[in-house]
Design a protein around this motif. Structure first.
Motif, PDB file in Angstrom:
ATOM      1  N   ASP A 219       5.321  -0.773   6.397  1.00 34.03           N
ATOM      2  CA  ASP A 219       4.600  -0.889   7.673  1.00 34.03           C
ATOM      3  C   ASP A 219       4.735   0.384   8.498  1.00 34.03           C
ATOM      4  N   LEU A 220       5.914   1.010   8.378  1.00 37.30           N
ATOM      5  CA  LEU A 220       6.195   2.207   9.174  1.00 37.30           C
ATOM      6  C   LEU A 220       5.484   3.435   8.628  1.00 37.30           C
TER       7      LEU A 220
ATOM      8  N   CYS B   9       5.229   7.115  11.132  1.00 43.03           N
ATOM      9  CA  CYS B   9       6.499   7.801  11.391  1.00 43.03           C
ATOM     10  C   CYS B   9       6.279   9.301  11.482  1.00 43.03           C
TER      11      CYS B   9
ATOM     12  N   TYR C 108      12.749  -7.567   3.342  1.00 44.94           N
ATOM     13  CA  TYR C 108      12.306  -7.284   4.704  1.00 44.94           C
ATOM     14  C   TYR C 108      12.385  -5.782   5.000  1.00 44.94           C
ATOM     15  N   TRP C 109      13.463  -5.157   4.523  1.00 45.54           N
ATOM     16  CA  TRP C 109      13.660  -3.717   4.744  1.00 45.54           C
ATOM     17  C   TRP C 109      12.532  -2.914   4.099  1.00 45.54           C
ATOM     18  N   ARG C 110      12.174  -3.262   2.875  1.00 44.06           N
ATOM     19  CA  ARG C 110      11.118  -2.530   2.175  1.00 44.06           C
ATOM     20  C   ARG C 110       9.755  -2.783   2.815  1.00 44.06           C
ATOM     21  N   ASP C 111       9.541  -4.014   3.300  1.00 42.02           N
ATOM     22  CA  ASP C 111       8.302  -4.301   4.033  1.00 42.02           C
ATOM     23  C   ASP C 111       8.220  -3.443   5.297  1.00 42.02           C
ATOM     24  N   PHE C 112       9.359  -3.316   5.984  1.00 45.39           N
ATOM     25  CA  PHE C 112       9.411  -2.513   7.203  1.00 45.39           C
ATOM     26  C   PHE C 112       9.059  -1.060   6.916  1.00 45.39           C
TER      27      PHE C 112
END
Length: 308
Positions: free
Chosen positions: A292-293, A297, A285-289
């Motif tokens: 996506d970011l 950013c 989930y962290w790597r997906d985030f």
């Protein structure tokens, strides 16, 4: 050599050397972080491959906390890299540092210890020394690179060399050379100049001396320390990939890959356990985030040290 292997993959290979069953202890006073670090690596029991465990002490030597779960270690390595960035063995702008010559630092093996700390921080999940100038990084890894007058850290010397560059006639050039004769003789660059076409070669020779050759012995000692845990070998073989760890690229946007490198020190539970399965999902989930970011950013690579 520079293949297709990515920086995170290279770092995983380096970090696989760490023996999590053995511990090297660092007792650190935040006001004397470099002294504490140097004291630790000089103990006979020190092993660069052992897991780093840090205890911070107050002024009367009372240890904080009993177990280092990673937070104290990362704080220590961050403080250590920041301290090293402003040591007297470097000079120049804060994000484009080059080596400075110090006889006392050579005799004390300080350059070697700094190289060792670079290796420790990279392998043990700390911040990288992202403050070297491109010309310094090229010298470190043994790569040829363009050198400019702007790479001369000393403002007075830079001004004198600039006068050579600005000379518009052979008479003006020789006049400036005579004014700089002591420096040119020391650098081995004092020679007859018969035409203006020879000016650029003279300037590049003096720049090479002021930026690199006068600090060749400190550079050798720094490399010796950086060879700890084979870090220098990895860097020389993949110098393009590792450049982002050593050279500040200005307002370069952070990428998902760069953020993965920053937060690479992930502690997992025992394989096969319920907690381990949950943790593996969280990492995904962290790597997906991060993906996506990416692109939205507005944080830049030059801010990376503060994120850590």
């Amino acid at each position: 050599m520079d293949g297709d292997i990515s920086l995170p993959e290279l770092l995983i290979k380096l970090q696989s050397q760490v023996d999590l069953e053995k511990i090297t202890k660092f007792n650190i006073n935040r006001n004397l972080v470099l002294d504490g670090a140097r004291r630790a690596i000089k103990r006979k029991s020190f092993c660069a491959k052992s897991k780093i465990s840090v205890k911070f002490t107050d002024d009367v030597g009372i240890a904080e906390g009993a177990v280092d779960e990673g937070g104290p270690k990362r704080e220590f390595l961050r403080m250590l890299m920041k301290k090293i960035q402003y040591l007297h063995i470097f000079e120049g702008p804060e994000n484009r540092r080059i080596l400075a010559y110090s006889t006392s630092a050579l005799e004390d093996n300080l350059y070697r210890d700094v190289g060792l700390f670079f290796s420790l921080s990279i392998v043990h999940g700390g911040p990288s020394p992202k403050f070297l100038s491109p010309v310094m990084y090229n010298a470190l890894v043994g790569q040829a690179g363009e050198r400019n007058i702007e790479d001369i850290a000393d403002g007075d010397l830079r001004g004198e060399v600039q006068k050579l560059k600005d000379a518009s006639s052979l008479q003006d050039l020789n006049k400036q050379m005579n004014a700089m004769s002591t420096l040119l003789i020391t650098a081995g660059c004092f020679r007859p100049i018969l035409n203006m076409q020879q000016k650029d070669k003279l300037i590049m020779d003096i720049v090479r001396f002021l930026v690199l050759e006068r600090t060749s012995t400190p550079l050798h000692q720094l490399r010796d320390g950086l060879q700890t845990l084979d870090v220098l070998t990895y860097i020389q073989e993949h110098y393009k990939a590792f450049k982002d760890l050593f050279v500040c690229q200005g307002n370069e946007k952070l990428t998902a890959e760069m953020m993965e490198v920053v937060f690479m020190d992930i502690k997992m539970s025992v394989p096969g356990s319920n907690r381990r399965r949950d943790e593996e999902n969280i990492v995904g989930y962290w790597r997906d985030f991060l993906i996506d970011l990416q692109g939205t950013c507005k944080i830049y690579a030059s801010h990376l040290l503060f994120i850590i």
